[in-house]
Motif scaffolding. Structure first.
Motif, PDB file in Angstrom:
ATOM      1  N   MET A  48     -36.610  21.903   0.133  1.00 34.69           N
ATOM      2  CA  MET A  48     -35.546  22.255  -0.812  1.00 34.69           C
ATOM      3  C   MET A  48     -34.201  22.368  -0.109  1.00 34.69           C
ATOM      4  N   VAL A  49     -34.185  22.912   1.095  1.00 36.11           N
ATOM      5  CA  VAL A  49     -32.930  23.014   1.840  1.00 36.11           C
ATOM      6  C   VAL A  49     -32.373  21.617   2.131  1.00 36.11           C
ATOM      7  N   ASP A  50     -33.245  20.711   2.547  1.00 35.93           N
ATOM      8  CA  ASP A  50     -32.805  19.330   2.788  1.00 35.93           C
ATOM      9  C   ASP A  50     -32.279  18.702   1.497  1.00 35.93           C
ATOM     10  N   GLN A  51     -32.933  19.017   0.367  1.00 31.12           N
ATOM     11  CA  GLN A  51     -32.489  18.491  -0.926  1.00 31.12           C
ATOM     12  C   GLN A  51     -31.101  19.020  -1.274  1.00 31.12           C
ATOM     13  N   LEU A  52     -30.859  20.285  -1.040  1.00 32.35           N
ATOM     14  CA  LEU A  52     -29.556  20.861  -1.347  1.00 32.35           C
ATOM     15  C   LEU A  52     -28.466  20.280  -0.442  1.00 32.35           C
TER      16      LEU A  52
END
Length: 280
Positions: free
Chosen positions: A181-185
Motif C-alpha cells: 500500500m505504501v508503494d501504491q501511495l
C-alpha cells in the motif's frame, strides 16, 4: 451492413476482431484480400465506426481461424452491436471493453469511492485486489499485468487527460499488505505530479450520493459521444443515453466542488505515507 456504429458493443467487437487478426499474423490489407473486402472496411470494423453483419463477422472469423465458443460469442456480439447500452458479464469482457474506451478516449473522469482507480494501480496492488475476487493467483497476476499495461494511455503522445476523484477511504484502508500500500501511495503521488493527471480526494465526511453509489467513469472522445462506464462486482455496464450521461457530468461538477484540492490531496497522501513508513 449497418453504419450507425460507435455503440459500446461495436467498439468491443472491433477491438476483438483486431486482436484476432493480429494473433493470426495478418495485416488489415491481407485480411481484406482474403475476404474480398476493402481495407477501409476492415479498418472501420476494427475501430467500431462500422458494424459488420453477422455474415461478415462469420467470414472474418473463418479467415482468422476463430472457432468454437469464441466464434459463438463474437457472433452474438455482432448480432447485438446496435444496442446503445451494454451490460457485460464477466471480468474478461469488462477489461476488453474498458481498454478500448481508454485507448480512444480524450478525457477520463474516474470516480472511485473505495479503491485506487485501475489506471493508477501498481502491479502488486492490482494483483492483491484481483486475488481477492476469488480467482487463482496466476489469473490475478495476469489481470494485474493487463491492468498495468493499460496505463500507457497516460504517457502516450498525446496522453489522455485523467481526472481521478477518489474517496479518502481508498487511501487510508489497504486491501493488501502495508508495504504494498505504501508503494501504491507513492505511485499515486508520482502520477498526480503529471500535467495530464488531476487527483482529488473526497473526504469521508463529505461523501455524497454520486460517490456512495459505487465506481464509475465518464469517458469523453474526440469524435464520438461520451459514455459512462459503471463497474460492478462481476459485470459492467455502459450508458450512452445523452440525458443519463448529462446527469453524470453534473455529478462530476458536484464532486469536484466537494473534494479536496489537488494540492491538499497530494499533501494528505504524503502524510499517510510518512505515518505508514514509521509503522513499517
Amino acid at each position: 451492413m449497418a453504419s450507425n456504429a460507435d455503440t459500446p458493443r461495436a467498439r468491443a467487437l472491433g477491438a476483438e476482431l483486431r486482436e484476432a487478426r493480429q494473433r493470426a499474423g495478418l495485416s488489415q490489407g491481407a485480411l481484406a484480400d482474403v475476404i474480398g473486402r476493402s481495407k477501409s472496411h476492415v479498418l472501420r470494423w476494427e475501430n467500431g465506426r462500422l458494424i459488420p453483419s453477422e455474415t461478415d463477422t462469420a467470414q472474418v472469423l473463418q479467415a482468422l481461424g476463430v472457432r468454437g465458443a469464441e466464434r459463438a460469442r463474437l457472433l452474438e456480439l455482432a448480432r447485438d452491436a446496435l444496442d446503445p447500452d451494454w451490460l457485460a458479464p464477466g471480468i474478461d469482457r469488462q477489461l476488453a471493453a474498458l481498454a478500448e474506451y481508454e485507448r480512444t478516449a480524450r478525457t477520463i473522469i474516474n470516480v472511485e469511492p473505495l479503491m485506487i482507480p485501475g489506471l493508477m494501480q501498481t502491479y502488486d496492488y492490482a494483483s492483491h485486489v484481483s486475488f481477492g475476487h476469488g480467482v487463482t493467483r496466476g489469473e490475478a497476476q495476469q489481470r494485474a499485468q493487463l491492468r498495468v499495461g493499460r496505463q500507457h494511455v497516460l504517457t502516450r503522445t498525446p496522453p489522455i487527460q485523467l481526472v481521478a476523484i477518489v474517496g479518502e477511504y481508498a487511501v487510508r484502508n489497504a486491501p493488501c499488505p502495508r508495504g504494498v500500500m505504501v508503494d501504491q501511495l507513492r505511485y499515486l503521488l508520482k502520477l498526480a505530479a503529471m500535467e495530464n493527471v488531476t487527483l482529488q480526494l473526497l473526504p469521508m465526511k463529505m461523501a455524497s450520493v454520486p460517490i456512495l453509489t459505487g465506481p464509475w467513469a465518464l469517458i469523453e472522445f474526440d469524435r464520438t459521444k461520451p459514455i459512462v462506464h459503471l463497474d460492478h462486482y462481476a459485470s459492467s455496464a455502459t450508458i450512452t443515453d445523452a440525458k443519463s450521461v448529462a446527469r453524470y457530468r453534473s455529478a462530476v461538477d458536484t464532486l469536484r466542488e466537494e473534494a479536496m484540492s489537488p494540492t491538499d490531496s497530494f499533501g494528505l497522501i504524503a502524510d499517510i505515507i510518512e505515518h505508514e513508513e514509521i509503522a513499517l
